[in-house]
Motif scaffolding. Structure first.
Motif, mmCIF file in Angstrom:
data_model
loop_
_atom_site.group_PDB
_atom_site.id
_atom_site.type_symbol
_atom_site.label_atom_id
_atom_site.label_comp_id
_atom_site.label_asym_id
_atom_site.label_seq_id
_atom_site.Cartn_x
_atom_site.Cartn_y
_atom_site.Cartn_z
ATOM 1 N N LEU A 90 30.874 -55.819 -109.599
ATOM 2 C CA LEU A 90 31.027 -54.871 -110.707
ATOM 3 C C LEU A 90 29.661 -54.621 -111.321
ATOM 4 C CD1 LEU A 90 33.914 -56.795 -110.974
ATOM 5 C CD2 LEU A 90 34.371 -54.759 -112.331
ATOM 6 N N GLU A 91 29.383 -53.360 -111.645
ATOM 7 C CA GLU A 91 28.100 -52.987 -112.212
ATOM 8 C C GLU A 91 28.301 -52.513 -113.647
ATOM 9 O OE1 GLU A 91 25.407 -50.855 -109.840
ATOM 10 O OE2 GLU A 91 26.041 -51.802 -107.958
ATOM 11 N N LEU A 92 27.605 -53.174 -114.577
ATOM 12 C CA LEU A 92 27.735 -52.872 -115.998
ATOM 13 C C LEU A 92 26.453 -52.240 -116.523
ATOM 14 C CD1 LEU A 92 29.439 -56.110 -117.400
ATOM 15 C CD2 LEU A 92 30.516 -54.015 -116.579
ATOM 16 N N GLY A 93 26.593 -51.129 -117.232
ATOM 17 C CA GLY A 93 25.444 -50.517 -117.884
ATOM 18 C C GLY A 93 25.219 -51.162 -119.238
ATOM 19 N N LEU A 94 24.201 -51.993 -119.329
ATOM 20 C CA LEU A 94 23.805 -52.567 -120.620
ATOM 21 C C LEU A 94 22.703 -51.713 -121.231
ATOM 22 C CD1 LEU A 94 23.681 -54.714 -122.838
ATOM 23 C CD2 LEU A 94 22.149 -56.042 -121.348
ATOM 24 N N GLN A 95 21.646 -51.477 -120.488
ATOM 25 C CA GLN A 95 20.467 -50.671 -120.852
ATOM 26 C C GLN A 95 19.529 -51.395 -121.803
ATOM 27 O OE1 GLN A 95 20.799 -48.764 -118.635
ATOM 28 N NE2 GLN A 95 22.885 -48.052 -118.530
ATOM 29 N N HIS A 121 22.644 -53.006 -115.407
ATOM 30 C CA HIS A 121 21.673 -51.909 -115.427
ATOM 31 C C HIS A 121 20.852 -51.981 -116.717
ATOM 32 C CE1 HIS A 121 24.006 -49.158 -112.439
ATOM 33 N NE2 HIS A 121 24.335 -50.424 -112.253
ATOM 34 N N VAL A 122 19.538 -51.850 -116.576
ATOM 35 C CA VAL A 122 18.628 -51.925 -117.721
ATOM 36 C C VAL A 122 17.615 -50.784 -117.656
ATOM 37 C CG1 VAL A 122 16.825 -53.295 -118.844
ATOM 38 C CG2 VAL A 122 18.837 -54.442 -117.896
ATOM 39 N N ILE A 123 17.405 -50.116 -118.781
ATOM 40 C CA ILE A 123 16.325 -49.133 -118.912
ATOM 41 C C ILE A 123 15.184 -49.844 -119.652
ATOM 42 C CG2 ILE A 123 15.632 -46.881 -119.809
ATOM 43 C CD1 ILE A 123 18.592 -46.068 -119.769
ATOM 44 N N ALA A 124 14.072 -50.055 -118.974
ATOM 45 C CA ALA A 124 13.030 -50.936 -119.500
ATOM 46 C C ALA A 124 12.118 -50.276 -120.524
ATOM 47 C CB ALA A 124 12.184 -51.495 -118.355
ATOM 48 N N ASP A 125 12.069 -48.952 -120.548
ATOM 49 C CA ASP A 125 11.094 -48.286 -121.411
ATOM 50 C C ASP A 125 11.736 -47.401 -122.470
ATOM 51 O OD1 ASP A 125 12.041 -46.415 -119.636
ATOM 52 O OD2 ASP A 125 10.105 -45.450 -119.277
ATOM 53 N N LEU A 126 12.835 -47.845 -123.011
ATOM 54 C CA LEU A 126 13.456 -47.086 -124.094
ATOM 55 C C LEU A 126 12.506 -47.021 -125.291
ATOM 56 C CD1 LEU A 126 17.011 -48.605 -123.724
ATOM 57 C CD2 LEU A 126 16.437 -46.184 -123.417
ATOM 58 N N VAL A 165 25.335 -63.384 -114.114
ATOM 59 C CA VAL A 165 24.911 -62.142 -113.480
ATOM 60 C C VAL A 165 24.240 -62.467 -112.152
ATOM 61 C CG1 VAL A 165 23.390 -60.128 -113.714
ATOM 62 C CG2 VAL A 165 24.646 -60.983 -115.703
ATOM 63 N N THR A 166 24.535 -61.694 -111.125
ATOM 64 C CA THR A 166 23.982 -61.957 -109.795
ATOM 65 C C THR A 166 22.948 -60.927 -109.354
ATOM 66 O OG1 THR A 166 25.819 -60.752 -108.757
ATOM 67 C CG2 THR A 166 26.080 -63.142 -109.045
ATOM 68 N N GLU A 167 22.957 -59.731 -109.987
ATOM 69 C CA GLU A 167 22.050 -58.661 -109.575
ATOM 70 C C GLU A 167 21.637 -57.834 -110.799
ATOM 71 O OE1 GLU A 167 24.212 -56.390 -106.670
ATOM 72 O OE2 GLU A 167 24.905 -58.194 -105.639
ATOM 73 N N VAL A 168 20.503 -57.155 -110.685
ATOM 74 C CA VAL A 168 20.079 -56.233 -111.744
ATOM 75 C C VAL A 168 19.562 -54.947 -111.131
ATOM 76 C CG1 VAL A 168 19.477 -58.034 -113.422
ATOM 77 C CG2 VAL A 168 17.718 -57.153 -111.866
ATOM 78 N N LYS A 169 19.646 -53.870 -111.915
ATOM 79 C CA LYS A 169 19.006 -52.598 -111.597
ATOM 80 C C LYS A 169 18.115 -52.235 -112.775
ATOM 81 C CE LYS A 169 22.338 -50.233 -108.580
ATOM 82 N NZ LYS A 169 23.309 -49.111 -108.531
ATOM 83 N N LEU A 170 16.857 -51.976 -112.481
ATOM 84 C CA LEU A 170 15.886 -51.662 -113.514
ATOM 85 C C LEU A 170 15.330 -50.264 -113.261
ATOM 86 C CD1 LEU A 170 14.547 -53.317 -115.861
ATOM 87 C CD2 LEU A 170 12.678 -53.806 -114.274
ATOM 88 N N HIS A 171 15.259 -49.441 -114.301
ATOM 89 C CA HIS A 171 14.636 -48.131 -114.114
ATOM 90 C C HIS A 171 14.095 -47.600 -115.435
ATOM 91 C CE1 HIS A 171 17.954 -45.651 -115.820
ATOM 92 N NE2 HIS A 171 18.753 -46.548 -115.277
ATOM 93 N N SER A 172 13.298 -46.560 -115.327
ATOM 94 C CA SER A 172 12.718 -45.938 -116.517
ATOM 95 C C SER A 172 13.698 -44.927 -117.099
ATOM 96 C CB SER A 172 11.391 -45.252 -116.161
ATOM 97 O OG SER A 172 11.624 -44.187 -115.258
#
Length: 318
Positions: free
Chosen positions: A144-149, A185-190, A210-217
């Motif tokens: 399952l993928e959760l948008g935290l940001q 999911h995380v947006i690193a440069d908010l 948590v087992t995985e992360v997605k990082l993006h701008s």
């Protein structure tokens, strides 16, 4: 030397060969859109949940999978696939419909697992039970993928996420009790976050199952509330140099065993006003990789805060 746990390498090791993730569009919406929580959506979310949705209107899941497999299979030499329920909130549906979609995806012989993208406040044990039952009957994996940001609740309010950090923690703990994979999911440069917020986000993710992360701008999709703010000069994007610094900082504090699905995002240029500061995603990734090597930074090198850091000197006394 591998500086962080790479997703494609992780999948290849787990399944013994190349595995490709295929987006699937479901007929769902979001409680941020239909008036349940809000009617305005998150400020960065476009009128469609993902570009892929426009190419899948009216297609059943099996047809979507077969079409994508025929295209990407030969191109990437993949014979095994993950069905990725991508657009909007994929547990925001009647349980009977959700079960039918999961079963159809898992029944495909080339599918080894199902990834379900959803919101922290749409994690309910009814859906987790369905996933557990289907995974057991079909012998397929579930993530399952959760948008935290962001872990900053003030930033979450600006983004109109309509959930706080508490809902994310609750969802992550519930998923963990079922033993499913889970990606955050995380947006690193908010612009409303500082580097301390980025570090705290990495720490919170690391103390949860948590087992995985997605990082993006932060990129700006046309027609969104964020696009309107950007064009009016009400928000200014941070530089890609700052994004890279925050991404490296995030990885340094992230638990070592967490798999990094991505460290930079991709978006269609025709549907966006700004993506990665105008740089190609692979260029940003290469620059992050080089900086980590030059500075001798590895994932988890600063993850020393777990298991009672302040009391260790007492335990280690003779």
């Amino acid at each position: 030397m591998e500086r962080y746990r790479n997703y494609s390498d992780y999948l290849k090791k787990k399944y013994g060969e190349k595995v490709y993730k295929i987006p699937v569009s479901l007929p769902v919406t979001c409680p941020n859109r239909d008036g349940t929580l809000s009617s305005k959506a998150c400020i960065f979310c476009g009128s469609i949940g993902a570009d892929y949705e426009t190419k899948a209107v009216g297609m059943d899941i099996t047809s979507q999978l077969n079409r994508s497999m025929a295209h990407v299979g030969p191109k990437y030499k993949a014979k095994k696939f993950i069905a990725y329920f991508l657009n909007f909130t994929n547990t925001y549906a009647r349980p009977a419909d959700f079960r039918r979609w999961v079963e159809e995806a898992m029944a495909h012989p080339a599918v080894v697992g199902v990834d379900v993208s959803t919101r922290p406040d749409c994690i309910h044990e009814r859906y987790l039970d369905i996933l557990k039952d289907c995974a057991s009957r079909y012998g397929k994996d579930v993530t399952l993928e959760l948008g935290l940001q962001s872990s900053n609740v003030h930033t979450l309010s600006v983004l109109n996420r309509c959930h706080t950090l508490a809902e994310y923690i609750d969802g992550a703990l519930r998923i963990g009790r079922y033993g499913f994979g889970q990606c955050t999911h995380v947006i690193a440069d908010l612009p409303w976050d500082d580097r301390m917020d980025v570090v705290e986000t990495a720490k919170i993710i690391s103390v949860l199952p948590v087992t995985e992360v997605k990082l993006h701008s932060l990129y700006i999709v046309k027609g969104t509330a964020l696009a309107d703010m950007y064009e009016k000069g009400e928000v200014k994007l941070l530089s890609m140099e700052e994004y890279m610094e925050r991404a490296i900082l995030f990885l340094a504090y992230l638990r070592k065993d967490i798999v990094v699905q991505r460290i930079v995002g991709r978006a269609s240029g025709t549907n966006t006003l700004s993506v990665n500061g105008g740089s190609p995603w692979w260029e940003v990734k290469d620059r992050i990789d080089r900086l980590m090597e030059e500075r001798n930074v590895t994932q988890g090198c600063l993850c020393d805060y777990l298991d009672g850091k302040a009391v260790r000197h007492l335990i280690e006394e003779p």
